[in-house]
Design a protein around this motif. Structure first.
Motif, PDB file in Angstrom:
ATOM      1  N   GLY A  41       0.822  -1.207   0.000  1.00 37.13           N
ATOM      2  CA  GLY A  41       0.000   0.000   0.000  1.00 37.13           C
ATOM      3  C   GLY A  41       0.854   1.253   0.000  1.00 37.13           C
ATOM      4  O   GLY A  41       0.443   2.295   0.529  1.00 37.13           O
ATOM      5  N   GLY A  42       2.027   1.158  -0.610  1.00 37.23           N
ATOM      6  CA  GLY A  42       3.028   2.218  -0.510  1.00 37.23           C
ATOM      7  C   GLY A  42       2.560   3.568  -1.004  1.00 37.23           C
ATOM      8  O   GLY A  42       2.848   4.595  -0.383  1.00 37.23           O
ATOM      9  N   ALA A  43       1.816   3.600  -2.116  1.00 37.25           N
ATOM     10  CA  ALA A  43       1.374   4.891  -2.655  1.00 37.25           C
ATOM     11  C   ALA A  43       0.458   5.611  -1.673  1.00 37.25           C
ATOM     12  O   ALA A  43       0.522   6.832  -1.507  1.00 37.25           O
ATOM     13  N   ALA A  44      -0.415   4.861  -0.999  1.00 29.93           N
ATOM     14  CA  ALA A  44      -1.305   5.467  -0.008  1.00 29.93           C
ATOM     15  C   ALA A  44      -0.508   5.939   1.204  1.00 29.93           C
ATOM     16  O   ALA A  44      -0.798   6.994   1.780  1.00 29.93           O
TER      17      ALA A  44
ATOM     18  N   PRO B 283      -3.100  10.346  -8.805  1.00 29.53           N
ATOM     19  CA  PRO B 283      -2.767   9.606 -10.028  1.00 29.53           C
ATOM     20  C   PRO B 283      -1.866   8.393  -9.765  1.00 29.53           C
ATOM     21  O   PRO B 283      -2.006   7.357 -10.438  1.00 29.53           O
ATOM     22  N   ALA B 284      -0.949   8.517  -8.809  1.00 28.90           N
ATOM     23  CA  ALA B 284      -0.074   7.384  -8.492  1.00 28.90           C
ATOM     24  C   ALA B 284      -0.878   6.208  -7.965  1.00 28.90           C
ATOM     25  O   ALA B 284      -0.635   5.050  -8.340  1.00 28.90           O
ATOM     26  N   MET B 285      -1.844   6.467  -7.088  1.00 29.63           N
ATOM     27  CA  MET B 285      -2.671   5.385  -6.566  1.00 29.63           C
ATOM     28  C   MET B 285      -3.563   4.790  -7.652  1.00 29.63           C
ATOM     29  O   MET B 285      -3.750   3.569  -7.721  1.00 29.63           O
TER      30      MET B 285
ATOM     31  N   GLY C 295       3.224  -1.699  -3.491  1.00 30.92           N
ATOM     32  CA  GLY C 295       3.958  -0.456  -3.314  1.00 30.92           C
ATOM     33  C   GLY C 295       4.405   0.131  -4.638  1.00 30.92           C
ATOM     34  O   GLY C 295       4.114  -0.409  -5.719  1.00 30.92           O
ATOM     35  N   LEU C 296       5.119   1.233  -4.560  1.00 34.46           N
ATOM     36  CA  LEU C 296       5.638   1.883  -5.766  1.00 34.46           C
ATOM     37  C   LEU C 296       6.789   1.079  -6.347  1.00 34.46           C
ATOM     38  O   LEU C 296       7.629   0.539  -5.613  1.00 34.46           O
ATOM     39  N   ALA C 297       6.812   1.022  -7.662  1.00 27.46           N
ATOM     40  CA  ALA C 297       7.947   0.369  -8.320  1.00 27.46           C
ATOM     41  C   ALA C 297       9.211   1.175  -8.068  1.00 27.46           C
ATOM     42  O   ALA C 297       9.166   2.388  -7.849  1.00 27.46           O
TER      43      ALA C 297
ATOM     44  N   ILE D 222     -10.365  12.369  -8.315  1.00 27.08           N
ATOM     45  CA  ILE D 222     -10.195  10.953  -8.665  1.00 27.08           C
ATOM     46  C   ILE D 222     -11.356  10.429  -9.504  1.00 27.08           C
ATOM     47  O   ILE D 222     -11.291   9.360 -10.107  1.00 27.08           O
ATOM     48  N   GLY D 223     -12.469  11.196  -9.579  1.00 22.73           N
ATOM     49  CA  GLY D 223     -13.608  10.786 -10.394  1.00 22.73           C
ATOM     50  C   GLY D 223     -14.459   9.715  -9.742  1.00 22.73           C
ATOM     51  O   GLY D 223     -14.848   8.739 -10.383  1.00 22.73           O
ATOM     52  N   GLU D 224     -14.795   9.884  -8.450  1.00 24.05           N
ATOM     53  CA  GLU D 224     -15.587   8.903  -7.711  1.00 24.05           C
ATOM     54  C   GLU D 224     -16.747   9.613  -7.016  1.00 24.05           C
ATOM     55  O   GLU D 224     -16.700  10.824  -6.758  1.00 24.05           O
ATOM     56  N   ASN D 225     -17.804   8.864  -6.720  1.00 23.56           N
ATOM     57  CA  ASN D 225     -18.936   9.409  -5.985  1.00 23.56           C
ATOM     58  C   ASN D 225     -18.473   9.890  -4.613  1.00 23.56           C
ATOM     59  O   ASN D 225     -17.828   9.148  -3.865  1.00 23.56           O
TER      60      ASN D 225
END
Length: 594
Positions: free
Chosen positions: A209-212, A242-244, A320-322, A511-514
């Motif tokens: 869950g590295g990006a978060a 965008p990373a997540m 996680g992130l690469a 993020i384009g979510e409800n």
């Protein structure tokens, strides 16, 4: 700022606004070095610099014309107060003649409209109701009526005395908040924001869950100086969201992580979005005492968020992130200096030189301004520096004006509370409804903070809420600092709690979510925001790091275990009875006295 969708001015207009912003910055910084300036001079001039940004900047059409007229009228009235301060101070808050009554009415109407255009209706509506009560409350029967005040005395106390518009709240805006807003604007115009991101990515990017978790760390760092959860989302979220999304995070989780992390930045020392220094002014507790009391609860909040993210990461197999997406060590080392150097100078000024926080912030602003000359490439680029300086000025001008407009409006409310005695009556009502018991009073205060904090930046929401609810909590036996911390935390409720949840709305849009799905997830991740203030009351040792560090750490461990159980119960796919048991045990650990 609640502006019309018009682009920022360009060309000559942008240059004029930048010049006006420079004048505003120099005025506020100059107050730190100029010795004692009468409140009836500095505070009205603060309003002069606030109104054009809120009423005219980025407006178009009829709103631009009306805003220009209102800014002119309000600015002229404020200038008259500043120029007439000697004579007005001898009137003891009583207006003389129709002209002064008109000036007072103009100032009040312009302040209400400025706040409405900045943040919408909720706070101006409360202020208008307070003014209506002050003018006509003598006709209300029972204990919530008042004896009545002559119009000249009522308006005069609000606009020509060192109370009302020019009172303690405005002093906080002029002398404290404005300086740290300028500090944040200078840092954010340079490489400090990238430095926050790089440090966070290097520390947590490789984890599950590295990006978060990067979002959590970067928002904690950035939010401490931004003074606004919504601004934090817009800034760090542009990179973390965008990373997540790229790594396949469910949109509701990505948006919730950013909203919750950005809200938590407001309670994170050393700056707490300038809230720490406002608390110094209102409580009289030294800055070191504020920071020591706030540190462990803030760490507990981010611990609960971290555990919740880890639970979602296990549930959805979030990686996680690469390595290619993580910053090189050289970049981390270089960019971190862009915020470490100003922060070090700030702390050195306060603790090494022993100067006031405002003076130390001025030194740090000077260092941050010098750092605008170079970037992460370590190259001197004057054109880039000029663009960054212009951005810093515009940002500082708009953000100082946003908070200032809110503070001026809130000052009307506080002024009416004092004139009519309504504040004492509200305290009495809270004590009466709660039966004189602390815990029901805490719940009533939390509800008041949720309502009064709607669409209001954190520091301003805290000032408003503590003015209304703080006296009741202190009368019930809470220490003043404990009561202020409780209110400060709950002033954040509206950032992630429907129906307002400003940080959630911005993150959901990006993020384009409800928004409701994001809000429900944010409430689960940010459960510490609801429970830790209660834990601070049940276990006061957690805020006593300076006095009894051993007991404070033990209390932190107890509450931390409870928060972990609650977070797991909310996000993990365990058997319902297991989740219920974990939640109940966790709640007992958080709320059990120790």
């Amino acid at each position: 700022m609640n502006t019309i969708d018009t682009p920022a001015p360009q060309g000559l207009a942008r240059g004029l606004w930048a010049s006006f912003a420079l004048a505003s910055v120099l005025f506020h910084l100059g107050l730190v070095f100029s010795g004692l300036v009468p409140n009836l001079v500095s505070h009205p001039l603060h309003l002069v610099f606030v109104l054009p940004w809120v009423l005219v900047y980025r407006r178009s059409g009829a709103q631009w014309v009306s805003g220009l007229m209102l800014a002119g009228l309000g600015g002229a009235a404020a200038l008259w107060v500043a120029l007439s301060h000697d004579a007005l101070s001898d009137q003891y808050g009583f207006l003389e003649g129709d002209f002064q009554v008109v000036v007072a009415a103009v100032l009040i109407c312009v302040v209400l409209e400025a706040a409405r255009r900045a943040i919408g209706w909720p706070l101006p509506l409360v202020a208008a109701l307070a003014l209506f009560y002050g003018l006509f409350g003598q006709h209300i029967p029972g204990r919530f009526g008042h004896s009545g005040t002559p119009l000249e005395s009522f308006l005069g106390t609000l606009v020509i005395a060192e109370g009302g518009l020019w009172g303690t709240l405005t002093a906080v805006s002029v002398n404290v908040v404005a300086i740290f807003v300028i500090f944040g604007a200078v840092l954010n115009a340079g490489e400090a924001g990238q430095g926050f991101m790089n440090v966070a990515a290097a520390a947590a990017g490789r984890l599950r869950g590295g990006a978060a978790k990067v979002s959590v760390l970067s928002s904690a760092l950035f939010g401490s100086i931004s003074g606004s959860a919504s601004a934090n989302v817009a800034s760090t979220g542009a990179i973390t969201l965008p990373a997540m999304a790229k790594l396949g995070y469910p949109k509701r989780i990505a948006g919730a992580v950013e909203a919750v992390a950005s809200s938590g930045g407001q309670i994170m020392p050393p700056l707490m979005g300038a809230g720490a220094f406002v608390m110094v002014e209102l409580t009289g507790v030294p800055y070191t005492g504020i920071m020591a009391a706030a540190t462990l609860p803030a760490l507990l909040y981010f611990w609960a968020v971290w555990v919740g993210i880890d639970g979602y990461a296990r549930r959805f197999d979030l990686r996680g992130l690469a390595e290619a997406d993580r910053p090189a060590r050289r970049d981390v080392a270089i960019t971190s200096g862009f915020f470490l150097i100003p922060f070090a100078i700030l702390l050195w000024g306060m603790f090494g030189l022993g100067v006031t926080p405002q003076y130390a912030a001025c030194l740090a602003i000077g260092a941050g301004t010098v750092l605008l000359l170079v970037g992460g490439d370590l190259l001197l680029d004057l054109r880039r520096a000029a663009e960054r300086a212009e951005t810093a000025l515009i940002t500082a001008g708009t953000q100082v004006a946003l908070i200032g407009s809110i503070i001026f409006c809130a000052s009307l409310v506080i002024g009416v509370l004092g004139i009519t005695g309504l504040g004492v009556k509200i305290t009495s009502l809270i004590l009466s409804v709660s039966g004189g018991l602390l815990w029901p009073s805490l719940l009533l205060t939390a509800l008041a903070c949720l309502v009064l904090g709607m669409e209001v930046p954190t520091t301003a929401a805290y000032v408003i809420c503590v003015s209304v609810a703080g006296p009741a909590l202190i009368e019930l036996g809470m220490e003043p600092l404990q009561a202020h911390l409780f209110v400060f935390w709950y002033a954040l409720l509206s950032t992630i709690t429907p129906p307002v949840c400003g940080a959630v709305f911005i993150a959901a849009g990006m993020i384009g979510e409800n928004w409701l799905r994001v809000a429900l997830t944010a409430m689960a991740l940010g459960v510490g925001l609801y429970l830790i203030p209660l834990g601070m009351v049940a276990t006061p040792a957690v805020t006593n790091l300076a006095g009894a560090p051993g007991m404070a750490i033990l209390a932190t461990v107890k509450i931390g275990i409870g928060l972990a159980l609650i977070s797991w119960a909310l996000v993990r796919r365990w058997h319902p009875w297991v989740r219920l048991g974990a939640f109940a045990l966790g709640l007992a650990l958080v709320l059990a006295p120790a």
